[in-house]
Motif scaffolding. Structure first.
Motif, PDB file in Angstrom:
ATOM      1  N   UNK A 131       0.849  -1.181   0.013  1.00  0.00           N
ATOM      2  CA  UNK A 131      -0.240  -0.054  -0.038  1.00  0.00           C
ATOM      3  C   UNK A 131       0.760   1.315  -0.015  1.00  0.00           C
ATOM      4  N   UNK A 132       1.871   1.226   0.896  1.00  0.00           N
ATOM      5  CA  UNK A 132       2.863   2.388   0.713  1.00  0.00           C
ATOM      6  C   UNK A 132       3.645   2.669  -0.313  1.00  0.00           C
ATOM      7  N   UNK A 133       3.898   1.612  -0.903  1.00  0.00           N
ATOM      8  CA  UNK A 133       4.594   1.691  -2.357  1.00  0.00           C
ATOM      9  C   UNK A 133       4.017   2.108  -3.496  1.00  0.00           C
ATOM     10  N   UNK A 134       2.578   1.666  -3.438  1.00  0.00           N
ATOM     11  CA  UNK A 134       1.545   2.179  -4.340  1.00  0.00           C
ATOM     12  C   UNK A 134       1.272   3.667  -4.309  1.00  0.00           C
ATOM     13  N   UNK A 135       1.175   3.900  -2.758  1.00  0.00           N
ATOM     14  CA  UNK A 135       0.978   5.411  -2.720  1.00  0.00           C
ATOM     15  C   UNK A 135       2.017   6.460  -3.170  1.00  0.00           C
ATOM     16  N   UNK A 136       3.278   6.094  -3.278  1.00  0.00           N
ATOM     17  CA  UNK A 136       4.235   6.976  -3.449  1.00  0.00           C
ATOM     18  C   UNK A 136       4.389   7.248  -4.947  1.00  0.00           C
ATOM     19  N   UNK A 137       3.572   6.752  -5.843  1.00  0.00           N
ATOM     20  CA  UNK A 137       3.570   6.732  -7.391  1.00  0.00           C
ATOM     21  C   UNK A 137       3.097   8.238  -7.657  1.00  0.00           C
ATOM     22  N   UNK A 138       2.349   8.776  -6.819  1.00  0.00           N
ATOM     23  CA  UNK A 138       1.724  10.276  -7.048  1.00  0.00           C
ATOM     24  C   UNK A 138       1.591  10.774  -5.829  1.00  0.00           C
ATOM     25  N   UNK A 139       1.960  12.360  -6.107  1.00  0.00           N
ATOM     26  CA  UNK A 139       1.985  13.214  -5.042  1.00  0.00           C
ATOM     27  C   UNK A 139       0.644  13.265  -4.125  1.00  0.00           C
ATOM     28  N   UNK A 140      -0.540  13.156  -4.963  1.00  0.00           N
ATOM     29  CA  UNK A 140      -1.960  13.148  -4.098  1.00  0.00           C
ATOM     30  C   UNK A 140      -2.124  11.889  -3.505  1.00  0.00           C
ATOM     31  N   UNK A 141      -1.869  10.707  -3.987  1.00  0.00           N
ATOM     32  CA  UNK A 141      -2.120   9.638  -3.243  1.00  0.00           C
ATOM     33  C   UNK A 141      -1.136   9.242  -2.091  1.00  0.00           C
ATOM     34  N   UNK A 142       0.039   9.848  -2.172  1.00  0.00           N
ATOM     35  CA  UNK A 142       0.919   9.873  -1.149  1.00  0.00           C
ATOM     36  C   UNK A 142       0.283  10.635   0.189  1.00  0.00           C
ATOM     37  N   UNK A 143       0.057  11.832  -0.226  1.00  0.00           N
ATOM     38  CA  UNK A 143      -0.556  12.742   0.693  1.00  0.00           C
ATOM     39  C   UNK A 143      -1.771  12.046   1.452  1.00  0.00           C
ATOM     40  N   UNK A 144      -2.567  11.372   0.757  1.00  0.00           N
ATOM     41  CA  UNK A 144      -3.774  10.634   1.112  1.00  0.00           C
ATOM     42  C   UNK A 144      -3.447   9.648   2.262  1.00  0.00           C
ATOM     43  N   UNK A 145      -2.299   8.802   1.816  1.00  0.00           N
ATOM     44  CA  UNK A 145      -1.580   7.857   2.585  1.00  0.00           C
ATOM     45  C   UNK A 145      -1.228   8.424   4.049  1.00  0.00           C
ATOM     46  N   UNK A 146      -0.504   9.547   3.816  1.00  0.00           N
ATOM     47  CA  UNK A 146       0.035  10.234   4.967  1.00  0.00           C
ATOM     48  C   UNK A 146      -0.967  10.446   5.864  1.00  0.00           C
ATOM     49  N   UNK A 147      -1.913  11.450   5.421  1.00  0.00           N
ATOM     50  CA  UNK A 147      -3.136  11.445   6.274  1.00  0.00           C
ATOM     51  C   UNK A 147      -3.746  10.388   6.898  1.00  0.00           C
TER      52      UNK A 147
END
Length: 155
Positions: A131-147
């Motif tokens: 899940x983490x690795x997938x979220x790092x592909x785009x800034x918006x998805x990584x921001x969502x992961x962090x939140x």
């Protein structure tokens, strides 16, 4: 360690000397041989996770790790641990003692290495790492992961 630089074998003739200004060539004052050296790093803060911490502030880390190097190089060290015990702790066959003198703070934090695993306590969470690795592909998805995974309040 406190040394300003350390000798490094196997670097002479490599591209490291061209691309990294922290590597230099000096003459060994004892043998006269040319020797590559690397400038020491001095991190402001190192964060580590240990197995056990005691009331005196000592911790045990896996003997196979090289965290001791980061700990002794840093200005400040914050350690989290799976367990707190009365102590005092001592070196063990599978665990290396990091004395309290090297630590700035010690925090009891069970599960603190998650989603990676910690030897003798829990395996890594493969689904969460994916899940983490997938979220790092785009800034918006990584921001969502962090939140959702890092900044959300517990409860």
């Amino acid at each position: 360690m406190g040394a300003p630089f350390l000798p490094v074998r196997g670097i002479l003739g490599s591209v490291y000397l061209k691309v990294n200004p922290r590597f230099r060539v000096i003459t060994d004052p004892f043998s006269g041989e040319e020797l590559a050296v690397v400038q020491a790093l001095t991190p402001d803060v190192t964060l580590i996770h240990g197995a056990v911490g005691d009331e005196q502030g000592n911790i045990l880390i896996p003997r196979v790790s090289d965290w001791r190097l980061a700990v002794t190089a840093s200005r400040k060290v914050i350690a989290t641990v799976e367990e707190r015990v009365a102590g005092p702790l001592t070196d063990q066959p599978e665990w290396r003692l990091i004395p309290a003198i090297w630590l700035t703070a010690l925090v009891h934090c069970p599960g603190g290495a998650a989603p990676t695993g910690y030897p003798g306590y829990y395996p890594q969470d493969e689904a969460h790492i994916a899940l983490y690795l997938e979220s790092t592909r785009e800034a918006a998805s990584f921001a969502h992961y962090l939140q959702d995974q890092v900044l959300k309040p517990e409860g």
